[in-house]
Design a protein around this motif. Structure first.
Motif, PDB file in Angstrom:
ATOM      1  N   ASP A 166      -3.582  -5.662  -8.256  1.00 43.51           N
ATOM      2  CA  ASP A 166      -3.843  -4.328  -8.788  1.00 43.51           C
ATOM      3  C   ASP A 166      -2.562  -3.535  -9.023  1.00 43.51           C
ATOM      4  OD1 ASP A 166      -3.308  -4.237  -6.099  1.00 43.51           O
ATOM      5  OD2 ASP A 166      -4.568  -2.472  -5.725  1.00 43.51           O
ATOM      6  N   ARG A 167      -1.397  -4.167  -8.843  1.00 51.32           N
ATOM      7  CA  ARG A 167      -0.135  -3.448  -8.992  1.00 51.32           C
ATOM      8  C   ARG A 167       0.787  -4.175  -9.966  1.00 51.32           C
ATOM      9  NH1 ARG A 167       0.101   0.666  -5.707  1.00 51.32           N
ATOM     10  NH2 ARG A 167      -1.073   0.665  -3.751  1.00 51.32           N
ATOM     11  N   THR A 168       1.711  -3.399 -10.519  1.00 50.41           N
ATOM     12  CA  THR A 168       2.777  -3.994 -11.317  1.00 50.41           C
ATOM     13  C   THR A 168       3.902  -4.413 -10.375  1.00 50.41           C
ATOM     14  OG1 THR A 168       3.812  -1.833 -11.631  1.00 50.41           O
ATOM     15  CG2 THR A 168       2.236  -2.559 -13.315  1.00 50.41           C
ATOM     16  N   ALA A 207       4.568   2.723  -5.887  1.00 48.83           N
ATOM     17  CA  ALA A 207       4.445   1.524  -5.062  1.00 48.83           C
ATOM     18  C   ALA A 207       4.344   0.307  -5.971  1.00 48.83           C
ATOM     19  CB  ALA A 207       3.226   1.611  -4.161  1.00 48.83           C
ATOM     20  N   GLY A 208       5.310  -0.608  -5.823  1.00 45.04           N
ATOM     21  CA  GLY A 208       5.316  -1.797  -6.655  1.00 45.04           C
ATOM     22  C   GLY A 208       5.209  -3.063  -5.835  1.00 45.04           C
ATOM     23  N   ALA A 209       4.630  -4.083  -6.424  1.00 49.31           N
ATOM     24  CA  ALA A 209       4.471  -5.350  -5.718  1.00 49.31           C
ATOM     25  C   ALA A 209       5.828  -5.977  -5.390  1.00 49.31           C
ATOM     26  CB  ALA A 209       3.647  -6.317  -6.557  1.00 49.31           C
ATOM     27  N   SER A 236      -1.128  -8.875  -4.857  1.00 49.13           N
ATOM     28  CA  SER A 236      -1.042  -7.510  -5.387  1.00 49.13           C
ATOM     29  C   SER A 236      -1.496  -7.489  -6.842  1.00 49.13           C
ATOM     30  CB  SER A 236       0.393  -6.981  -5.263  1.00 49.13           C
ATOM     31  OG  SER A 236       0.816  -6.957  -3.926  1.00 49.13           O
ATOM     32  N   ASP A 256       0.861  -1.189   0.000  1.00 52.58           N
ATOM     33  CA  ASP A 256       0.000   0.000   0.000  1.00 52.58           C
ATOM     34  C   ASP A 256       0.895   1.237   0.000  1.00 52.58           C
ATOM     35  OD1 ASP A 256      -2.066   1.795   0.202  1.00 52.58           O
ATOM     36  OD2 ASP A 256      -2.293   1.540   2.370  1.00 52.58           O
ATOM     37  N   ALA A 310       7.247  -0.298  -9.851  1.00 45.05           N
ATOM     38  CA  ALA A 310       6.508   0.938 -10.091  1.00 45.05           C
ATOM     39  C   ALA A 310       7.291   1.897 -10.980  1.00 45.05           C
ATOM     40  CB  ALA A 310       6.163   1.612  -8.759  1.00 45.05           C
TER      41      ALA A 310
END
Length: 624
Positions: free
Chosen positions: A555-557, A531-533, A553, A526, A560
């Motif tokens: 919703d994330r790459t 912010a990257g996984a 995660s 978060d 980032a």
């Protein structure tokens, strides 16, 4: 005729006056144990005239004879001769009953007070046994004298004696029982107040040259300029065994719960549960300062308040070994503290800390504050808080330093460079893990390492990492490492905790300028921006064969900012599927075959040989 009448008259006079005749000579060794009986303080004082304990005065024969009047030949000892002295009852300098004269001797209770028996250049060299009795209200006020105590110098045996309610002041080498000891002290104790310049201890001032203190304890208040210990002021080439201290120790520097300075000495099976206060540097719950010595199976369970370089076992360990030792005390410091050792330039082995550590500034860790050498098979469950460079196990791990098979489970809170295991790392971390929560108010915050410019391999963390700011922002927050510098390497490691920050926040690393290989992150991330996984900012770093958990995660790459080459998302099931060194774990043997893969129901954990049986297992390596 006249001569005969004279002899008869003398005999009658002696008989009527109560003075023993030759036939009524006194046996001062009634139990024939070769130890001369001491029942009054005048006899205790007379020992100074017979330092070898053979019952023949080497100095001031008249004073000796006055203390032991009408002595039988050889003091009544067997034909093999006398070898020392023993108390037949307790003695008290404040009690009339302890004096043969029937009155308190003023020179022993005021002015300079008692003159210690023997000195380092002419020590007591016999046996003195207290037989469980005590000597009370010993008073010495000799601030310009060294080697102050009931005995000034001892190379003999002092055993079973208590010196209680003492009030002593000297210059250097001041102790309740002995100022200087190169002999054997056993089963003895002290209470009261002992004060001096340096080398001040509750029981012994300086334990020197193979001197041994065993089975003894002190609850005395010890107050010194520097180098003070609750039991022994200085342990120099000596041994302290099976002993403890429970008093208060106050010194400007080198204050120790048990000893102020352990110089090439051995401390084993001993502990302190008292309080240690230092206004300057080097304080330890066991030893304030340790130089080329050994501290084994010893512990601190008391309270410490100090300025800098303070720890539960020793403030500094130079070239020595601290092994199987622990602290569960409460430590409060201005700067640089450790649960076991503050500054380590030797070896810390199989040692641990619990309790709490609170530091105003930084460079502090649950086991070691700053490590220049080795920390092996050690752990901390202590909660630690500070400002900068704060670690659950080690605050700062310097270039060339090594941390191996060690872990931390306590909560860690700090500012810049705060980590669940290490705050700032420039050395090597092998086979370590952290599980306690990590929180910080600024930058470089990591579940395992806050800032890394060294090597992290074969390690993992389950710590949840959270940046907590008040009106500001946080950046470089990582599940495993907050910042991985250009000279930093992270390999065959993973992070499984959640990560929360503002900028440059990553599941494994917040900001990467170095190399990451064969590693992965599985926790949710978060962050406000970048912010990257896997990594928050990887604009100048390199990644090889690494992964992030697409389930946690989604919703994330993975990255980032910067290149995402060498990193890809896989599922939780794929991360758990390998049960040996194959698949994504094929390269995880670097640094040794440390991993226990268990089954497909969990992520791999670490193995270590903590009990020394030659077989590394998961079960003996902490609460994983």
């Amino acid at each position: 005729m006249g001569t005969r009448i004279y002899r008869v008259a003398v005999a009658l006079l002696l008989a009527t006056s109560g003075v023993a005749t030759a036939s009524e000579a006194v046996d001062y060794d009634r139990d024939d144990d070769r130890l001369i009986d001491v029942s009054v303080l005048e006899q205790l004082d007379a020992i100074r005239y017979d330092l070898d304990g053979d019952g023949a005065a080497d100095d001031d024969a008249a004073a000796y004879a006055a203390a032991f009047p009408d002595a039988d030949a050889g003091m009544g000892c067997p034909a093999t001769g006398c070898v020392g002295y023993e108390l037949t009852s307790g003695l008290d300098f404040a009690a009339v009953s302890s004096y043969a004269a029937g009155a308190v001797e003023s020179r022993w209770v005021q002015g300079d007070g008692w003159l210690p028996i023997g000195e380092p250049t002419r020590p007591f060299a016999a046996i003195f046994l207290g037989n469980g009795h005590t000597v009370a209200h010993l008073f010495v006020e000799r601030p310009d004298s060294n080697a102050v105590g009931l005995f000034g110098g001892n190379v003999g045996v002092l055993g079973g004696i208590g010196v209680v309610t003492v009030n002593l002041r000297g210059r250097d080498w001041v102790g309740g029982l002995a100022g200087w000891n190169a002999g054997f002290i056993r089963d003895s104790h002290s209470t009261g107040t002992v004060a001096g310049g340096q080398g001040v201890g509750g029981l012994v001032g300086r334990n020197h040259n193979k001197g041994l203190v065993s089975g003894s304890h002190s609850s005395a208040l010890v107050d010194a300029g520097n180098t003070a210990g609750g039991l022994v002021g200085i342990n120099s080439y000596g041994t302290i065994s099976d002993s403890h201290a429970s008093g208060v120790v106050v010194a400007s520097r080198a204050a120790g719960g048990l000893t102020g300075f352990n110089e090439r000495g051995l401390i084993e099976d001993s502990f302190s549960d008292g309080s240690v206060f230092s206004s300057n540097v080097l304080s330890g719950g066991v030893a304030g300062y340790a130089l080329f010595g050994r501290i084994v199976n010893s512990r601190f369970t008391g309270f410490m308040n100090c300025f800098r370089a303070c720890a539960g076992v020793t403030g500094i360990n130079i070239g020595g070994v601290v092994e199987a030792s622990q602290s569960s005390g409460e430590i409060s410091a201005t700067d640089l503290a450790g649960g076991v050792v503050a500054i380590n330039q030797g070896s810390v082995i199989a040692s641990h800390a619990t309790g709490s550590i609170s530091v105003l500034n930084g460079d502090s860790g649950g086991v070691v504050g700053v490590n220049y050498a080795r920390v092996l098979r050690s752990h901390s469950a202590a909660d630690i808080s500070g400002n900068h460079r704060i670690g659950g196990l080690v605050g700062v791990n310097r270039v060339g330093a090594e941390i191996d098979a060690s872990y931390a489970t306590g909560a860690v809170s700090g500012g810049v460079a705060t980590g669940g295991l290490v705050g700032l790392n420039r050395g090597i971390i092998d086979g370590g893990y952290a599980t306690g929560s990590v929180s910080g108010s600024e930058s470089d915050l990591g579940g395992l390492v806050g800032w890394n410019g060294g090597v992290v391999r074969g390690s993992y963390t389950k710590s949840d990492v959270q940046a907590v700011t008040s009106g500001g922002v946080s950046n470089r927050i990582g599940g495993l490492v907050g910042s991985n510098s250009y000279d930093g390497l992270v390999s065959n490691s993973y992070a499984a905790g959640t990560v929360s920050g503002d900028f440059e926040t990553g599941g494994l690393i917040g900001w990467n300028d170095g190399v990451v290989a064969a590693s992965y992150a599985v926790g949710a991330v978060d962050g406000m921006e970048s912010a990257g996984a896997f990594i928050g900012n990887n604009t100048t770093g390199y990644v090889i064969d690494s992964y992030w958990n697409a389930d946690a995660s989604s919703d994330r790459t993975g990255v980032a900012l910067g290149s995402d080459e060498g990193v890809s998302g896989i599922t939780s099931a794929e991360l758990r599927r390998p049960t040996d060194y194959n698949g994504i774990y094929a390269g995880w043997t670097w640094g040794g075959r440390r991993w226990d893969f268990g089954g497909a129901d969990r992520l791999p954990t670490l193995k270590a040989d903590i009990d020394g049986d030659g077989r590394a297992t998961r079960d003996e390596f902490g609460p994983q």
